[in-house]
Design an enzyme around this catalytic site. Structure first.
Site, PDB file in Angstrom:
ATOM      1  N   TYR A  38      12.919   8.534  -0.157  1.00 44.51           N
ATOM      2  CA  TYR A  38      13.650   9.449  -0.925  1.00 44.51           C
ATOM      3  C   TYR A  38      14.074  10.718  -0.342  1.00 44.51           C
ATOM      4  O   TYR A  38      14.883  11.582  -0.565  1.00 44.51           O
ATOM      5  CB  TYR A  38      12.614   9.877  -2.368  1.00 44.51           C
ATOM      6  CG  TYR A  38      13.655  10.524  -3.479  1.00 44.51           C
ATOM      7  CD1 TYR A  38      14.333   9.679  -4.400  1.00 44.51           C
ATOM      8  CD2 TYR A  38      13.447  11.860  -3.575  1.00 44.51           C
ATOM      9  CE1 TYR A  38      14.922  10.243  -5.457  1.00 44.51           C
ATOM     10  CE2 TYR A  38      14.187  12.359  -4.713  1.00 44.51           C
ATOM     11  CZ  TYR A  38      14.481  11.568  -5.535  1.00 44.51           C
ATOM     12  OH  TYR A  38      15.491  12.204  -6.487  1.00 44.51           O
ATOM     13  N   ASN A  90       5.669   0.566   1.432  1.00 39.80           N
ATOM     14  CA  ASN A  90       4.624   1.720   1.549  1.00 39.80           C
ATOM     15  C   ASN A  90       4.972   2.690   0.307  1.00 39.80           C
ATOM     16  O   ASN A  90       3.884   3.806   0.617  1.00 39.80           O
ATOM     17  CB  ASN A  90       4.756   2.378   2.977  1.00 39.80           C
ATOM     18  CG  ASN A  90       3.875   3.339   3.242  1.00 39.80           C
ATOM     19  OD1 ASN A  90       2.546   3.350   3.163  1.00 39.80           O
ATOM     20  ND2 ASN A  90       4.401   4.786   3.218  1.00 39.80           N
ATOM     21  N   TYR A 158      -2.531   5.070 -10.969  1.00 38.00           N
ATOM     22  CA  TYR A 158      -2.506   5.012  -9.655  1.00 38.00           C
ATOM     23  C   TYR A 158      -3.312   3.828  -8.991  1.00 38.00           C
ATOM     24  O   TYR A 158      -2.872   2.787  -8.345  1.00 38.00           O
ATOM     25  CB  TYR A 158      -2.742   6.213  -8.907  1.00 38.00           C
ATOM     26  CG  TYR A 158      -2.732   6.015  -7.369  1.00 38.00           C
ATOM     27  CD1 TYR A 158      -1.461   5.968  -6.603  1.00 38.00           C
ATOM     28  CD2 TYR A 158      -3.796   5.801  -6.414  1.00 38.00           C
ATOM     29  CE1 TYR A 158      -1.305   5.856  -5.257  1.00 38.00           C
ATOM     30  CE2 TYR A 158      -3.552   5.729  -5.099  1.00 38.00           C
ATOM     31  CZ  TYR A 158      -2.425   5.772  -4.657  1.00 38.00           C
ATOM     32  OH  TYR A 158      -2.267   5.711  -3.165  1.00 38.00           O
ATOM     33  N   LYS A 162      -2.290  -0.012  -7.559  1.00 46.77           N
ATOM     34  CA  LYS A 162      -2.543  -0.449  -6.469  1.00 46.77           C
ATOM     35  C   LYS A 162      -3.408  -1.717  -6.650  1.00 46.77           C
ATOM     36  O   LYS A 162      -3.288  -2.675  -5.649  1.00 46.77           O
ATOM     37  CB  LYS A 162      -3.526   0.570  -5.636  1.00 46.77           C
ATOM     38  CG  LYS A 162      -2.578   1.759  -5.183  1.00 46.77           C
ATOM     39  CD  LYS A 162      -1.294   1.348  -4.506  1.00 46.77           C
ATOM     40  CE  LYS A 162      -0.367   2.453  -3.981  1.00 46.77           C
ATOM     41  NZ  LYS A 162       0.647   2.269  -2.914  1.00 46.77           N
ATOM     42  N   ILE A 191      -7.020   9.420   4.016  1.00 49.98           N
ATOM     43  CA  ILE A 191      -6.417   9.620   5.334  1.00 49.98           C
ATOM     44  C   ILE A 191      -5.807  11.134   5.291  1.00 49.98           C
ATOM     45  O   ILE A 191      -5.260  11.456   4.457  1.00 49.98           O
ATOM     46  CB  ILE A 191      -5.167   8.303   5.526  1.00 49.98           C
ATOM     47  CG1 ILE A 191      -5.783   6.985   5.442  1.00 49.98           C
ATOM     48  CG2 ILE A 191      -4.561   8.776   6.699  1.00 49.98           C
ATOM     49  CD1 ILE A 191      -6.764   6.518   6.298  1.00 49.98           C
ATOM     50  N   LEU A 192      -5.883  11.447   6.464  1.00 57.82           N
ATOM     51  CA  LEU A 192      -5.438  13.190   6.550  1.00 57.82           C
ATOM     52  C   LEU A 192      -4.024  13.157   6.761  1.00 57.82           C
ATOM     53  O   LEU A 192      -3.571  13.692   7.840  1.00 57.82           O
ATOM     54  CB  LEU A 192      -6.470  13.754   7.891  1.00 57.82           C
ATOM     55  CG  LEU A 192      -7.797  13.756   7.352  1.00 57.82           C
ATOM     56  CD1 LEU A 192      -8.575  14.423   8.550  1.00 57.82           C
ATOM     57  CD2 LEU A 192      -8.119  14.654   6.089  1.00 57.82           C
TER      58      LEU A 192
END
Length: 267
Positions: A38, A90, A158, A162, A191-192
């Protein structure tokens, strides 16, 4: 090297974070990459990064809520590179202020989340699979989440979406394995990513990191590497699996840390 030279890949949600890392890693391993997001400007910037390093990449706008936009991204990949060998689904969204507990979750947001996070995986896969069948095979890698395997106090939509991605992966693997099409899921823990760093306070990061088996938190590259492995022939006998990349968060019995503390007090 993972043997991705000449392979054509489409990576959705690839302007930043995990998707960007996946695109960069696939390109580093020799794949030609179409980045779809997007945030088209961000996708183009990442494509330029790949080309600067000698790789082959292009970018296209993607609205994961629009079936025609998803079809256009797959078609653009085939038009640009002649085929599609790898699809990385993803895209994923969550808005904590709307995604609450079961009694309070916004129902319109619930429907939107299922469309963005789950239906987009279905549409992208069903558009790519016919090309992969003609090619004699391919690899689909879906990004899910640890939230798809565990309960939580919020993010109900969410996590449920998933969980759907994880099981849709098994259906795709079962139904199209005979055509040499593999489908696997990567489920990251914390995850950072730039978004995580922006939205999570140091206190929250400390709480989440406390329960890892490893003494550090994950980086986007950790997921990008896992995706590239599953996209490659190095994983040619792996399909229908949910690969959890979470630093051991879901490995430990939840009482371990408290038991260690208790035993230390007892001498």
């Amino acid at each position: 090297m993972l043997g991705l030279e000449g392979k054509a890949a489409l990576v959705t949600g690839s302007a930043i974070g995990i998707g960007q890392s996946a695109a960069l890693t696939l390109a580093k391993e020799g794949a030609k990459v179409m980045l779809a997001d997007y945030n088209e400007a961000g996708a183009k910037e990442t494509a330029a990064m790949i080309e600067k390093e000698g790789g082959v990449a292009s970018a296209i706008f993607l609205d994961a809520n629009d079936e025609e936009s998803i079809r256009a991204a797959v078609k653009a990949t085939v038009d640009q590179f002649g085929t599609i060998d790898i699809l990385v689904n993803n895209v994923g969204v969550t808005i904590a202020s709307k995604d609450l507990d079961v009694l309070n979750v916004d129902l319109d947001y619930w429907d939107q989340t299922m469309k963005t996070n789950l239906k987009s995986v279905l549409i992208g896969s069903r558009e790519a699979i016919p090309y992969m069948q003609k090619n004699g095979g391919g690899s689909i890698v879906n990004t899910a989440s640890g939230s798809g395997m565990l309960g939580d106090i919020g993010r109900t939509a969410y996590g449920t979406s998933k969980a759907g991605v994880i099981n849709l992966t098994r259906y795709i693997a079962t139904q199209y394995g005979s055509a040499n099409i593999r489908c696997n899921t990567v489920s990251p823990g914390l995850i950072l990513t730039p978004t995580a760093k922006r939205d999570m306070t140091p206190e929250v990061l400390k709480i989440l990191g406390k329960f890892n088996a490893l003494p550090y938190q994950g980086e986007p590259e950790d997921i990008g590497n896992a995706i590239a492995f599953l996209a490659s022939d190095a994983s040619k006998f792996i399909t229908g699996q949910n690969i959890v990349v979470d630093g051991g968060l879901t490995t430990k019995n939840p009482s371990v840390d408290d038991m260690i503390e208790l035993m230390s007090k007892q001498g």
